[in-house]
Design an enzyme around this catalytic site. Structure first.
Site, PDB file in Angstrom:
ATOM      1  N   ILE A  25       1.265   0.665  15.375  1.00 19.08           N
ATOM      2  CA  ILE A  25       2.276   1.290  16.240  1.00 19.08           C
ATOM      3  C   ILE A  25       2.088   0.886  17.692  1.00 19.08           C
ATOM      4  CG2 ILE A  25       3.161   3.505  17.072  1.00 19.08           C
ATOM      5  CD1 ILE A  25       2.275   4.681  14.331  1.00 19.08           C
ATOM      6  N   TYR A 156      -9.715  14.608  10.993  1.00 18.71           N
ATOM      7  CA  TYR A 156      -8.508  14.013  11.580  1.00 18.71           C
ATOM      8  C   TYR A 156      -7.533  15.088  12.040  1.00 18.71           C
ATOM      9  CZ  TYR A 156      -4.298  11.119  11.941  1.00 18.71           C
ATOM     10  OH  TYR A 156      -3.159  10.486  12.379  1.00 18.71           O
ATOM     11  N   VAL A 189       2.470   5.950   7.877  1.00 24.64           N
ATOM     12  CA  VAL A 189       3.124   4.775   8.441  1.00 24.64           C
ATOM     13  C   VAL A 189       2.383   3.521   7.978  1.00 24.64           C
ATOM     14  CG1 VAL A 189       3.829   3.599  10.573  1.00 24.64           C
ATOM     15  CG2 VAL A 189       3.832   6.110  10.459  1.00 24.64           C
ATOM     16  N   ASP A 190       3.153   2.501   7.639  1.00 28.05           N
ATOM     17  CA  ASP A 190       2.585   1.232   7.175  1.00 28.05           C
ATOM     18  C   ASP A 190       2.029   0.464   8.364  1.00 28.05           C
ATOM     19  OD1 ASP A 190       1.914  -1.149   5.993  1.00 28.05           O
ATOM     20  OD2 ASP A 190       3.819  -1.411   4.936  1.00 28.05           O
ATOM     21  N   PRO A 192      -1.842  -1.763   9.730  1.00 29.44           N
ATOM     22  CA  PRO A 192      -3.088  -2.348   9.221  1.00 29.44           C
ATOM     23  C   PRO A 192      -4.155  -1.302   8.907  1.00 29.44           C
ATOM     24  CG  PRO A 192      -2.237  -3.674  11.013  1.00 29.44           C
ATOM     25  CD  PRO A 192      -1.372  -2.447  10.956  1.00 29.44           C
ATOM     26  N   ARG A 214       4.259  11.048  -2.457  1.00 29.13           N
ATOM     27  CA  ARG A 214       4.403  12.290  -1.697  1.00 29.13           C
ATOM     28  C   ARG A 214       5.482  12.193  -0.610  1.00 29.13           C
ATOM     29  NH1 ARG A 214      -1.265  12.289   1.837  1.00 29.13           N
ATOM     30  NH2 ARG A 214      -0.520  10.965   3.545  1.00 29.13           N
TER      31      ARG A 214
END
Length: 254
Positions: A25, A156, A189-190, A192, A214
């Protein structure tokens, strides 16, 4: 008849600093901000990830920055005369429940995901105030925070919840001085980083299927989709928006 004059970008004339700009991102946002007219200071703790960005139009400069090192942040701030956008995007995603948590991971996650943003803002806000300018602060939090409990993301979630509070406190303190602060709270989110977590699992195919399963839209998000929300919050289009948590998760938290 439409004007032939080029339209200015949505961040034209603005100087933007982005942490974690080397991948995912952060990288998508750095490239989009530059495309939209900003002069971008792209930072990352791994300078190799920034190497192919340094000569691109709109990239003012690239800098190695470890957001867990306050001295590094203070020294970088000394080289900046003007700042209009601060995007704290650096982060890590440790897994596990409270029973798998350890103090070293707790400290590292809080340092990168929350304390780093605190130090960056603490170092750069005085520049905005000195110039009597305006600034949009965008912090990368998550729906996995105080907004939603997520399995096996104990540390997290805590770190991202702390960042929500950092943002709202800044927004409240500086709302009358031209400084806005907002949170972006993505779902999966896709990136790395996410791909790495999937591929390092005991059964990557099952992990991928579980992640997608999900998602109510049947897919995960893209880095570009999050970058466009960051662009809106950074721009003057969001000049009446501060202290808010923007959920962008494909309906996962509904």
């Amino acid at each position: 008849m439409a004007s032939s004059e080029p339209r200015p970008g949505r961040l034209e004339g603005k100087i933007a600093l982005i942490t974690g700009a080397g991948a995912g991102i952060g990288r998508a946002s750095a490239l989009l901000f530059a495309k939209e007219g900003a002069q971008v200071i792209a930072t990352d703790m791994n300078p190799d990830l920034l190497a192919d960005m340094k000569d691109l139009p709109g990239i003012l400069r690239t800098e190695k920055l470890n957001v867990t090192n306050k001295e590094d942040i203070v020294n970088l701030a000394k080289t900046i005369d003007k700042i209009d956008v601060i995007f704290n995007c650096a982060g890590i995603v440790p897994g596990g429940s409270i029973l798998e948590a350890d103090d070293a991971t707790w400290n590292l996650a809080l340092d990168i995901n929350a304390r780093g943003a605190y130090w960056v803002c603490q170092a750069l806000i005085p520049i905005v105030l000195k110039n009597k300018g305006t600034c949009s602060i965008v912090n990368m939090s998550s729906v996995a925070s105080s907004l939603k409990g997520v399995e096996n993301r104990f540390i997290y979630c805590v770190s991202k919840a702390a960042l929500l509070a950092v943002t709202k406190s800044i927004a409240a303190d500086f709302v009358g001085q031209g400084i806005r602060a907002n949170n972006i709270c993505p779902g999966t989110v896709d990136t790395p980083s996410w791909r790495g977590r999937v591929n390092s699992s005991p059964d990557p195919q099952k992990a991928l299927a579980d992640f997608i399963g999900r998602q109510k839209m049947g897919r995960v998000g893209t880095a570009d989709e999050i970058a466009y929300l960051a662009l809106y919050l950074a721009s003057d289009e969001a000049s009446y928006v501060t202290g808010q948590d923007f959920i962008i998760d494909g309906g996962w938290s509904m």
